[in-house]
Scaffold this active site. Structure first.
Site, PDB file in Angstrom:
ATOM      1  CG  LEU A   1      43.426  42.471  33.820  1.00  0.00           C
ATOM      2  CD1 LEU A   1      42.643  43.824  34.028  1.00  0.00           C
ATOM      3  CD2 LEU A   1      44.256  42.068  32.586  1.00  0.00           C
TER       4      LEU A   1
ATOM      5  CG  ASP B   1      38.110  47.638  41.219  1.00  0.00           C
ATOM      6  OD1 ASP B   1      38.386  48.641  41.683  1.00  0.00           O
ATOM      7  OD2 ASP B   1      38.694  46.645  40.941  1.00  0.00           O
TER       8      ASP B   1
ATOM      9  NE  ARG C   1      37.598  44.161  36.739  1.00  0.00           N
ATOM     10  CZ  ARG C   1      38.031  44.427  37.945  1.00  0.00           C
ATOM     11  NH1 ARG C   1      38.959  45.245  38.627  1.00  0.00           N
ATOM     12  NH2 ARG C   1      36.668  44.290  38.786  1.00  0.00           N
TER      13      ARG C   1
ATOM     14  NE  ARG D   1      43.416  48.828  35.196  1.00  0.00           N
ATOM     15  CZ  ARG D   1      43.216  47.610  35.855  1.00  0.00           C
ATOM     16  NH1 ARG D   1      42.095  47.413  36.539  1.00  0.00           N
ATOM     17  NH2 ARG D   1      44.032  46.703  35.885  1.00  0.00           N
TER      18      ARG D   1
ATOM     19  CG  HIS E   1      42.454  50.178  42.139  1.00  0.00           C
ATOM     20  ND1 HIS E   1      42.455  49.092  41.953  1.00  0.00           N
ATOM     21  CD2 HIS E   1      41.910  50.931  41.127  1.00  0.00           C
ATOM     22  CE1 HIS E   1      41.818  48.842  40.739  1.00  0.00           C
ATOM     23  NE2 HIS E   1      41.461  49.921  40.147  1.00  0.00           N
TER      24      HIS E   1
ATOM     25  CB  CYS F   1      39.143  44.441  45.292  1.00  0.00           C
ATOM     26  SG  CYS F   1      40.703  44.654  45.631  1.00  0.00           S
TER      27      CYS F   1
HETATM   28  C1  CIR Z   1      42.658  44.190  38.069  1.00  0.00           C
HETATM   29  O1  CIR Z   1      43.680  44.421  37.581  1.00  0.00           O
HETATM   30  O2  CIR Z   1      41.624  44.807  37.647  1.00  0.00           O
HETATM   31  C2  CIR Z   1      42.294  43.061  39.079  1.00  0.00           C
HETATM   32  N1  CIR Z   1      43.231  41.929  38.678  1.00  0.00           N
HETATM   33  C3  CIR Z   1      42.494  43.567  40.504  1.00  0.00           C
HETATM   34  C4  CIR Z   1      41.577  44.400  40.880  1.00  0.00           C
HETATM   35  C5  CIR Z   1      41.678  45.104  42.159  1.00  0.00           C
HETATM   36  N2  CIR Z   1      40.698  45.775  42.704  1.00  0.00           N
HETATM   37  C6  CIR Z   1      41.108  46.849  43.534  1.00  0.00           C
HETATM   38  O3  CIR Z   1      41.983  47.124  44.104  1.00  0.00           O
HETATM   39  N3  CIR Z   1      39.827  47.515  43.903  1.00  0.00           N
END
Ligand code: CIR
Length: 254
Positions: free
Chosen positions: A19, A67, A86, A132, A162, A249
């Site tokens: 994503l 996450d 996810r 989210r 986030h 992340c």
């Molecule tokens: C997403 O959109 O969920 C992933 N492409 C990126 C997640 C990044 N996670 C974070 O900043 N903790």
């Protein structure tokens, strides 16, 4: 707080279809693996044990393990990611966390929450309300953390994916802080190192046992941090950035 362990998950080939809200092109898989190797080595060089999970093609974003759980010295909380692709990532993480924690909590529907929205500052937790993480998910986490003896605060986000997209705790009451969070009253009590707008991405840094991991390519902030006396490790994050990933992340640290 000293970390002994870091849980990481190798990017799957499907990672290139993760994503994203960026317009930076598709990530290069081989380069992402190389950058991931360097990230793992940065932990190992500090004596932190790296627990590396196998890639999972079913989940393009599953290398962003942060996450899927909140880990503290008292308990771990398995999240409920706020986007359908996810949600299934949590099972692999729960399996490994069971080896470290006898007390696992869960965020449950209709609550959603992602670890990227959770910033720890000593014994306080700040939870970002984002696309989210909804209020119900944040309330569930608040209850769990308060029962464990922590203080909890909510921070309404405007455009960040986030909370930790724009903030990191560096220890000693000091925050590295960017963009929409700079003037947020929630952080009024802290010393702040401001990230210039053109270097916003570097705000997502992680302090690992007195060494600050920062993304490579942000000279103004790097210089400022050096002047402040921080010991830095710079890591190239170009391929993760293309799908909204940052340094925090990619690991669960505890
Ligand atoms: C997403 O959109 O969920 C992933 N492409 C990126 C997640 C990044 N996670 C974070 O900043 N903790």
């Amino acid at each position: 707080m000293r970390f002994k362990n870091a849980i990481l998950k190798r990017p799957a080939k499907s990672f290139v279809n993760g994503l994203t809200t960026q317009n930076l092109g598709k990530p290069e898989y081989e380069l992402a693996l190389k950058q991931h190797d360097e990230y793992i080595n940065a932990f190992k060089n500090l004596g932190v044990k790296a627990i590396i999970l196998e890639p999972d093609e079913k989940f393009p974003d599953s290398c962003f393990v942060e996450d899927t759980a909140i880990v503290t010295e008292k308990a771990a909380i398995i999240t409920n990611p706020g986007t359908d692709t996810r949600k299934g990532e949590i099972h692999a993480i729960e399996n490994v966390l069971k080896n470290f924690y006898s007390n696992l909590y869960h965020i449950k529907d209709p609550g959603t929450l992602e670890g990227g929205d959770v910033l720890r500052v000593d014994n306080k937790f700040y939870i970002g309300l984002s696309k989210r993480t909804n209020r119900e998910g944040a309330e569930q986490l608040k209850q769990i953390l308060e029962d464990l003896g922590y203080k909890v605060f909510f921070v309404q986000l405007k455009k960040y994916l986030h909370l930790k997209t724009g903030i990191a705790y560096l220890g000693n009451n000091t925050l590295l802080i960017a963009g929409e969070l700079k003037e947020n009253q929630a952080f009024i009590e802290y010393k702040k190192i401001f990230v210039p707008d053109e270097e916003e991405y570097v705000a997502n840094s992680i302090m690992v046992n007195e060494t600050l991991f920062i993304a490579k390519g942000f000279p103004k902030t790097k210089k400022r941090l050096e002047v402040e006396g921080y010991k830095l490790v710079e890591l190239d994050m170009s391929e993760f950035r293309k799908i909204d990933g940052g340094l925090s992340c990619l690991s669960l640290r505890f």
